[in-house]
Design an enzyme around this catalytic site. Structure first.
Site, PDB file in Angstrom:
ATOM      1  N   SER A 165      22.399   6.012  29.136  1.00  0.00           N
ATOM      2  CA  SER A 165      21.035   6.566  29.094  1.00  0.00           C
ATOM      3  C   SER A 165      21.068   8.070  29.318  1.00  0.00           C
ATOM      4  CB  SER A 165      20.178   5.923  30.187  1.00  0.00           C
ATOM      5  OG  SER A 165      20.209   4.530  30.041  1.00  0.00           O
ATOM      6  N   LYS A 211      -0.405   1.254  29.051  1.00  0.00           N
ATOM      7  CA  LYS A 211      -0.612   0.057  29.870  1.00  0.00           C
ATOM      8  C   LYS A 211       0.685  -0.242  30.609  1.00  0.00           C
ATOM      9  CE  LYS A 211       0.096  -4.046  29.791  1.00  0.00           C
ATOM     10  NZ  LYS A 211       0.386  -4.185  31.242  1.00  0.00           N
ATOM     11  N   ARG A 217      23.379  -0.986  38.317  1.00  0.00           N
ATOM     12  CA  ARG A 217      22.270  -0.032  38.294  1.00  0.00           C
ATOM     13  C   ARG A 217      20.989  -0.861  38.218  1.00  0.00           C
ATOM     14  NH1 ARG A 217      20.504   2.499  33.225  1.00  0.00           N
ATOM     15  NH2 ARG A 217      19.138   4.254  33.677  1.00  0.00           N
ATOM     16  N   SER A 219      10.287  -7.289  26.659  1.00  0.00           N
ATOM     17  CA  SER A 219      11.089  -8.400  26.145  1.00  0.00           C
ATOM     18  C   SER A 219      10.960  -8.522  24.627  1.00  0.00           C
ATOM     19  CB  SER A 219      10.638  -9.696  26.811  1.00  0.00           C
ATOM     20  OG  SER A 219       9.275  -9.907  26.528  1.00  0.00           O
ATOM     21  N   CYS A 236      17.787  -3.423  30.677  1.00  0.00           N
ATOM     22  CA  CYS A 236      18.094  -3.908  29.319  1.00  0.00           C
ATOM     23  C   CYS A 236      19.530  -3.535  28.960  1.00  0.00           C
ATOM     24  CB  CYS A 236      17.125  -3.303  28.327  1.00  0.00           C
ATOM     25  SG  CYS A 236      17.044  -1.522  28.480  1.00  0.00           S
ATOM     26  N   LEU A 290      13.609  -3.342  23.032  1.00  0.00           N
ATOM     27  CA  LEU A 290      13.515  -4.740  23.477  1.00  0.00           C
ATOM     28  C   LEU A 290      14.722  -5.157  24.321  1.00  0.00           C
ATOM     29  CD1 LEU A 290      12.069  -6.015  20.067  1.00  0.00           C
ATOM     30  CD2 LEU A 290      10.835  -5.127  22.053  1.00  0.00           C
TER      31      LEU A 290
HETATM   32  P1  NAP Z   1       7.588  -8.123  29.182  1.00  0.00           P
HETATM   33  O1  NAP Z   1       7.189  -9.383  29.836  1.00  0.00           O
HETATM   34  O2  NAP Z   1       7.826  -8.137  27.726  1.00  0.00           O
HETATM   35  O3  NAP Z   1       6.442  -7.072  29.553  1.00  0.00           O
HETATM   36  C1  NAP Z   1       6.494  -5.741  29.142  1.00  0.00           C
HETATM   37  C2  NAP Z   1       5.093  -5.196  29.068  1.00  0.00           C
HETATM   38  O4  NAP Z   1       4.359  -5.915  28.088  1.00  0.00           O
HETATM   39  C3  NAP Z   1       4.296  -5.318  30.363  1.00  0.00           C
HETATM   40  O5  NAP Z   1       3.456  -4.195  30.488  1.00  0.00           O
HETATM   41  C4  NAP Z   1       3.484  -6.566  30.119  1.00  0.00           C
HETATM   42  O6  NAP Z   1       2.300  -6.630  30.864  1.00  0.00           O
HETATM   43  C5  NAP Z   1       3.166  -6.431  28.647  1.00  0.00           C
HETATM   44  N1  NAP Z   1       2.826  -7.679  28.001  1.00  0.00           N
HETATM   45  C6  NAP Z   1       3.194  -8.940  28.336  1.00  0.00           C
HETATM   46  N2  NAP Z   1       2.674  -9.823  27.450  1.00  0.00           N
HETATM   47  C7  NAP Z   1       1.981  -9.093  26.542  1.00  0.00           C
HETATM   48  C8  NAP Z   1       1.228  -9.438  25.394  1.00  0.00           C
HETATM   49  N3  NAP Z   1       1.098 -10.696  24.974  1.00  0.00           N
HETATM   50  N4  NAP Z   1       0.639  -8.438  24.696  1.00  0.00           N
HETATM   51  C9  NAP Z   1       0.770  -7.170  25.096  1.00  0.00           C
HETATM   52  N5  NAP Z   1       1.459  -6.790  26.188  1.00  0.00           N
HETATM   53  C10 NAP Z   1       2.065  -7.736  26.897  1.00  0.00           C
HETATM   54  O7  NAP Z   1       8.899  -7.502  29.797  1.00  0.00           O
HETATM   55  P2  NAP Z   1       9.238  -7.245  31.333  1.00  0.00           P
HETATM   56  O8  NAP Z   1       9.548  -8.574  31.943  1.00  0.00           O
HETATM   57  O9  NAP Z   1       8.213  -6.399  31.967  1.00  0.00           O
HETATM   58  O10 NAP Z   1      10.557  -6.353  31.203  1.00  0.00           O
HETATM   59  C11 NAP Z   1      11.802  -6.871  31.021  1.00  0.00           C
HETATM   60  C12 NAP Z   1      12.208  -6.801  29.573  1.00  0.00           C
HETATM   61  O11 NAP Z   1      12.154  -5.450  29.107  1.00  0.00           O
HETATM   62  C13 NAP Z   1      13.645  -7.225  29.362  1.00  0.00           C
HETATM   63  O12 NAP Z   1      13.735  -8.047  28.226  1.00  0.00           O
HETATM   64  C14 NAP Z   1      14.372  -5.911  29.123  1.00  0.00           C
HETATM   65  O13 NAP Z   1      15.551  -6.034  28.405  1.00  0.00           O
HETATM   66  C15 NAP Z   1      13.343  -5.129  28.406  1.00  0.00           C
HETATM   67  N6  NAP Z   1      13.631  -3.689  28.494  1.00  0.00           N
HETATM   68  C16 NAP Z   1      14.081  -3.052  27.385  1.00  0.00           C
HETATM   69  C17 NAP Z   1      14.394  -1.699  27.436  1.00  0.00           C
HETATM   70  C18 NAP Z   1      14.893  -0.975  26.228  1.00  0.00           C
HETATM   71  O14 NAP Z   1      14.825   0.246  26.225  1.00  0.00           O
HETATM   72  N7  NAP Z   1      15.395  -1.637  25.206  1.00  0.00           N
HETATM   73  C19 NAP Z   1      14.236  -1.005  28.634  1.00  0.00           C
HETATM   74  C20 NAP Z   1      13.778  -1.683  29.754  1.00  0.00           C
HETATM   75  C21 NAP Z   1      13.467  -3.035  29.660  1.00  0.00           C
HETATM   76  P3  NAP Z   1       2.224  -7.537  32.212  1.00  0.00           P
HETATM   77  O15 NAP Z   1       3.111  -6.883  33.174  1.00  0.00           O
HETATM   78  O16 NAP Z   1       0.801  -7.473  32.587  1.00  0.00           O
HETATM   79  O17 NAP Z   1       2.681  -8.905  31.820  1.00  0.00           O
END
Ligand code: NAP
Length: 483
Positions: free
Chosen positions: A447, A180, A284, A235, A290, A257
């Protein structure tokens, strides 16, 4: 410009090797963050569609898991080659839906493709172990089986790489997947499916279901007893929810996360190298990573030089539509993302931070925010405790090694930390004391598909990349045997 790029991009659900509409006919819009124009309308999967995707993955599982490792490896290798053949098309598509400037998108495509090349090499190294039980003398035979159907949930900030970092190891291990992608950026993964089909990935082994009802759709899959792995990048807040849902059926979790990376510059650092590293660690992906440096701690003796040089470099960046050559700072992904950056900068400035460059939102359209440097950021500024996720560098000073280690560790996150010093023994000593899963020692980029990427504390569980990344999709089985 759009029309050409989007002409061949599929916009339906990819289930069992076929394109399908959503069962209720639902769709949602995808927006170009540089122009705020709608660029596509994508099918929005329902719970029924998600279960159909699990059915397709189940049907494909046995065939895929029983393919010889070398055959799976060849398909992964071919996937790498075909993505690189189409690299420019994918880079432009990423820029179009995410906003990041083309140089960032090109790097992402190369990084994303590399997970297929790396796991093509790992697919044939799923090795086990044989030993003798000390007391009974029986043989202890250990091997690794594919864990089962994996649900993959990915964020918008790296529309290609966050998905291939999961698909590569899952397929190498023999697991079928249901992905997804994020609703802001579903097109890149949909466009990848015909390419992976051409590479030889059988129908049902990868299924892609964009959905506006993420919570319901992912929740339903995690409650389907056929699903054995959930691999999530996003997140910490959503990760926590998924861990709770995964608990019901004890689904194996891998969680990448949020982060709150410190970037430490000691008084003996090569300042020019530290500036180069800072530009990568901070800029970048326009800070939407993250791994982005979120807190700069600079020794008081080198603060003025570092702040002046960083300000000059940040001020020299060219902001604009990421598709235009020469631009190196595109828009943020959406309005909410930019509003959050505005709020964090205002909060810091109200509490006493000084703007060295940037800080002014340009007129629209587009969700642009300029490269910004803030100095004297006070300890109570919100941006020191939350991910900025934008092109804003916050600088503070420190006096001693012990002090900076304590301040760097003072966060619930533990993904990555960066430090610059010419003294390698200090570098390694401090690295060991930092509670972060990854350390950039005199480097602003960690990375690498060949390295175990992941966080400690509330930054996650498990690792992606390297051999560890494949283990997330394998179960260890032990056979006690006498022969
Ligand atoms: P997000 O809001 O947590 O969304 C991530 C994914 O989860 C999206 O596909 C989202 O779908 C889905 N999602 C949202 N709510 C959900 C729920 N209740 N149940 C199941 N799936 C759900 O994060 P984001 O804003 O896209 O990305 C930014 C975050 O990702 C930041 O916190 C960043 O640090 C983190 N990140 C971490 C890494 C790592 O490797 N540690 C790498 C990259 C990013 P929708 O788009 O439809 O809401």
């Amino acid at each position: 410009m759009y029309e050409n790029l989007l002409a061949d991009v599929p916009t339906d659900l990819w289930i069992g090797g076929k394109w399908r509409k959503a069962s209720d006919g639902g769709r949602f819009d995808v927006i170009d963050p540089a122009t705020e124009r709608i660029i596509a309308s994508v099918a929005s999967a329902t719970v029924e569609d998600a279960i159909a995707a699990i059915d397709a993955a189940e049907a494909a599982f046995e065939g895929w898991a029983s393919r010889k490792p070398r055959e799976r490896a060849e398909i992964l290798r071919r996937s790498y080659e075909l993505i690189m053949r189409d690299a420019e098309r994918f880079a432009k598509l990423i820029t179009l839906e995410n906003g990041k400037a083309l140089p960032d998108s090109r790097s992402e495509v190369a990084y994303a493709a590399e997970f297929f090349r790396w796991y093509a090499e790992e697919a044939v190294r799923n090795i086990g172990d044989v030993s003798r039980a000390p007391a009974s003398g029986a043989r202890i035979l250990v091997h690794h089986k594919p864990a089962g159907i994996a649900v993959l949930v990915t964020p918008w900030n790296f529309p290609a790489a966050m998905a291939t970092r999961k698909i590569g190891p899952a397929l190498a291990a023999g697991c079928p997947v249901v992905l997804k992608p994020a609703s802001d950026t579903p097109l890149t993964m949909l466009a990848l499916m015909p390419v992976l089909e051409e590479a030889g990935v059988p129908a049902g082994v990868i299924n892609v279901i964009p959905s506006r009802s993420s919570g319901k759709v992912v929740g339903a899959m995690l409650h389907d007893p056929r699903v054995r792995v959930v691999s999530f990048t996003g997140s910490t807040e959503v990760g926590r929810k998924l861990l709770r849902e995964a608990a019901d059926n004890i689904v194996k979790p891998a969680m990448e996360l949020g982060g709150n990376a410190p970037f430490i510059v000691f008084e003996d650092a090569d300042i020019d190298a530290a500036i180069d590293g800072a530009m990568i660690a901070k800029m970048r992906n326009m800070g939407e990573a993250c791994t982005a440096a979120n807190r700069f701690y600079v020794h008081e003796k080198v603060h003025d030089e570092f702040a002046a040089k960083l300000t000059a470099r940040m001020a020299s960046l060219k902001m604009g539509n990421g598709l235009d050559e020469g631009v190196n700072l595109g828009p943020l992904v959406n309005k909410d993302g930019r509003d959050k950056v505005i709020e964090l900068v205002n909060d810091a400035v109200e509490k006493g931070a000084r703007i060295l460059t940037g800080g002014r939102v340009p007129d629209g359209p587009g969700f642009f925010y300029p490269a910004t440097v803030l100095d004297n950021v006070p300890d109570n500024a919100k941006m020191l405790n939350e991910e900025i996720f934008g092109p804003v560098a916050s600088i503070q000073t420190f006096k001693s090694e012990e002090e900076v280690i304590r301040r760097a560790n003072d966060t619930e996150y533990g993904l990555v930390a960066y430090l610059y010093t010419r003294d390698l023994s200090r570098g390694l000593r401090v690295s060991e004391k930092l509670d972060f899963g990854m350390i950039g020692l005199n480097r602003g980029l960690v990375s690498d598909p060949a390295a175990p990427f992941g966080g400690m504390k509330q930054s996650g569980i498990g690792r992606e990349g390297a051999h560890e990344g494949m283990m997330e999709f394998l179960e260890t089985q032990y056979v006690s045997v006498t022969w």
